[in-house]
Design a protein around this motif. Structure first.
Motif, PDB file in Angstrom:
ATOM      1  N   LYS A  31      -8.577  34.066   9.886  1.00  0.00           N
ATOM      2  CA  LYS A  31      -6.778  33.671   9.780  1.00  0.00           C
ATOM      3  C   LYS A  31      -6.698  32.256  10.379  1.00  0.00           C
ATOM      4  O   LYS A  31      -5.736  31.939  10.793  1.00  0.00           O
ATOM      5  N   GLY A  32      -7.769  31.351   9.980  1.00  0.00           N
ATOM      6  CA  GLY A  32      -7.528  30.171  10.545  1.00  0.00           C
ATOM      7  C   GLY A  32      -7.852  29.612  11.837  1.00  0.00           C
ATOM      8  O   GLY A  32      -7.493  28.568  12.479  1.00  0.00           O
ATOM      9  N   ASN A  33      -8.383  30.714  12.530  1.00  0.00           N
ATOM     10  CA  ASN A  33      -8.640  30.526  13.993  1.00  0.00           C
ATOM     11  C   ASN A  33      -9.851  29.764  14.212  1.00  0.00           C
ATOM     12  O   ASN A  33     -10.984  29.879  13.581  1.00  0.00           O
ATOM     13  N   PRO A  34      -9.885  28.866  15.301  1.00  0.00           N
ATOM     14  CA  PRO A  34     -11.016  27.900  15.670  1.00  0.00           C
ATOM     15  C   PRO A  34     -12.484  28.997  16.138  1.00  0.00           C
ATOM     16  O   PRO A  34     -12.375  29.980  16.941  1.00  0.00           O
ATOM     17  N   VAL A  35     -13.556  28.664  15.509  1.00  0.00           N
ATOM     18  CA  VAL A  35     -14.680  29.210  15.916  1.00  0.00           C
ATOM     19  C   VAL A  35     -15.764  27.979  16.037  1.00  0.00           C
ATOM     20  O   VAL A  35     -15.924  27.175  15.090  1.00  0.00           O
ATOM     21  N   TYR A  36     -16.367  27.998  17.176  1.00  0.00           N
ATOM     22  CA  TYR A  36     -17.541  27.051  17.328  1.00  0.00           C
ATOM     23  C   TYR A  36     -18.949  27.697  17.422  1.00  0.00           C
ATOM     24  O   TYR A  36     -19.003  28.623  18.102  1.00  0.00           O
ATOM     25  N   SER A  37     -19.666  27.000  16.524  1.00  0.00           N
ATOM     26  CA  SER A  37     -21.042  27.683  16.417  1.00  0.00           C
ATOM     27  C   SER A  37     -22.215  26.584  16.678  1.00  0.00           C
ATOM     28  O   SER A  37     -21.941  25.288  16.586  1.00  0.00           O
ATOM     29  N   VAL A  38     -23.302  27.208  17.061  1.00  0.00           N
ATOM     30  CA  VAL A  38     -24.559  26.350  17.079  1.00  0.00           C
ATOM     31  C   VAL A  38     -25.707  27.257  16.305  1.00  0.00           C
ATOM     32  O   VAL A  38     -25.781  28.193  16.684  1.00  0.00           O
ATOM     33  N   GLY A  39     -26.121  26.399  15.350  1.00  0.00           N
ATOM     34  CA  GLY A  39     -27.286  27.104  14.601  1.00  0.00           C
ATOM     35  C   GLY A  39     -26.731  28.287  13.934  1.00  0.00           C
ATOM     36  O   GLY A  39     -27.567  29.445  13.729  1.00  0.00           O
ATOM     37  N   GLY A  40     -25.479  28.453  13.430  1.00  0.00           N
ATOM     38  CA  GLY A  40     -24.977  29.442  12.635  1.00  0.00           C
ATOM     39  C   GLY A  40     -24.267  30.594  13.688  1.00  0.00           C
ATOM     40  O   GLY A  40     -23.899  31.674  13.263  1.00  0.00           O
ATOM     41  N   LYS A  41     -24.440  30.509  14.907  1.00  0.00           N
ATOM     42  CA  LYS A  41     -24.174  31.570  16.058  1.00  0.00           C
ATOM     43  C   LYS A  41     -22.910  30.953  16.793  1.00  0.00           C
ATOM     44  O   LYS A  41     -22.842  29.923  17.241  1.00  0.00           O
ATOM     45  N   SER A  42     -21.947  31.802  16.599  1.00  0.00           N
ATOM     46  CA  SER A  42     -20.732  31.306  17.447  1.00  0.00           C
ATOM     47  C   SER A  42     -20.900  31.432  18.915  1.00  0.00           C
ATOM     48  O   SER A  42     -21.758  32.368  19.472  1.00  0.00           O
ATOM     49  N   PHE A  43     -20.243  30.373  19.532  1.00  0.00           N
ATOM     50  CA  PHE A  43     -20.266  30.767  21.008  1.00  0.00           C
ATOM     51  C   PHE A  43     -18.980  30.557  21.758  1.00  0.00           C
ATOM     52  O   PHE A  43     -18.633  30.944  22.907  1.00  0.00           O
ATOM     53  N   VAL A  44     -17.924  30.107  21.233  1.00  0.00           N
ATOM     54  CA  VAL A  44     -16.501  30.144  21.593  1.00  0.00           C
ATOM     55  C   VAL A  44     -15.536  30.390  20.228  1.00  0.00           C
ATOM     56  O   VAL A  44     -15.916  29.957  19.294  1.00  0.00           O
ATOM     57  N   PHE A  45     -14.799  31.308  20.402  1.00  0.00           N
ATOM     58  CA  PHE A  45     -14.375  32.041  19.524  1.00  0.00           C
ATOM     59  C   PHE A  45     -12.663  32.422  19.835  1.00  0.00           C
ATOM     60  O   PHE A  45     -12.479  32.992  20.740  1.00  0.00           O
ATOM     61  N   PHE A  46     -11.690  31.668  19.052  1.00  0.00           N
ATOM     62  CA  PHE A  46     -10.578  31.969  19.300  1.00  0.00           C
ATOM     63  C   PHE A  46      -9.927  33.243  18.647  1.00  0.00           C
ATOM     64  O   PHE A  46     -10.092  33.239  17.239  1.00  0.00           O
ATOM     65  N   ARG A  47      -9.615  34.095  19.331  1.00  0.00           N
ATOM     66  CA  ARG A  47      -9.316  35.510  18.767  1.00  0.00           C
ATOM     67  C   ARG A  47      -7.927  35.646  18.022  1.00  0.00           C
ATOM     68  O   ARG A  47      -7.024  34.824  18.674  1.00  0.00           O
TER      69      ARG A  47
END
Length: 137
Positions: free
Chosen positions: A27-43
């Protein structure tokens, strides 16, 4: 004393970590990932995180991965901490915080949470390199 933490700080700190990609969630919410794995996720607003008085779904919840259940409990069970969890996240190594409550943290405290989230999801090699670059190994 450090300034109160903000949503802008979450974005800034996440992007300072190596090998990070910011992607857009469904839904356009930011998701930060490293190596394809999220670590911060705006729900997006979900039924498990609601205002206890109105029942309205919170629209400002941010999820951070944590290294362990012990780390999760330390953050979520501390009455002075803005972090919480819900039954939806039972057994999931993460904590939640409302953006409206980020100011209960200072920048350094938020940076530690974001860095720990990154470390919990980065490959062992990347994590070791990052820690070594800061003299933390």
């Amino acid at each position: 004393m450090d300034q109160p933490a903000s949503v802008a700080d979450v974005h800034e700190i996440a992007m300072t970590m190596p090998y990070v990609k910011r992607i857009e969630g469904p839904k356009g919410n930011p998701v930060y990932s490293v190596g394809g794995k999220s670590f911060v996720f705006f729900r997006t607003p979900r039924p498990d995180a609601t205002d206890p008085e109105t029942g309205d779904r919170y629209d400002d919840v941010i999820m951070f991965w944590v290294p362990s259940e012990g780390d999760k409990r330390a953050l979520a069970d501390d009455p002075d901490s803005p972090f919480f969890t819900t039954r939806h996240f039972d057994g999931h190594p993460s904590v939640l915080v409302r953006a409206a409550h980020l100011g209960d943290l200072n920048y350094a405290e938020l940076a530690e949470v974001v860095q720990d989230a990154w470390l919990s999801r980065a490959s062992p090699r990347r994590a070791a390199q990052w820690l070594a670059s800061r003299g933390l190994t």
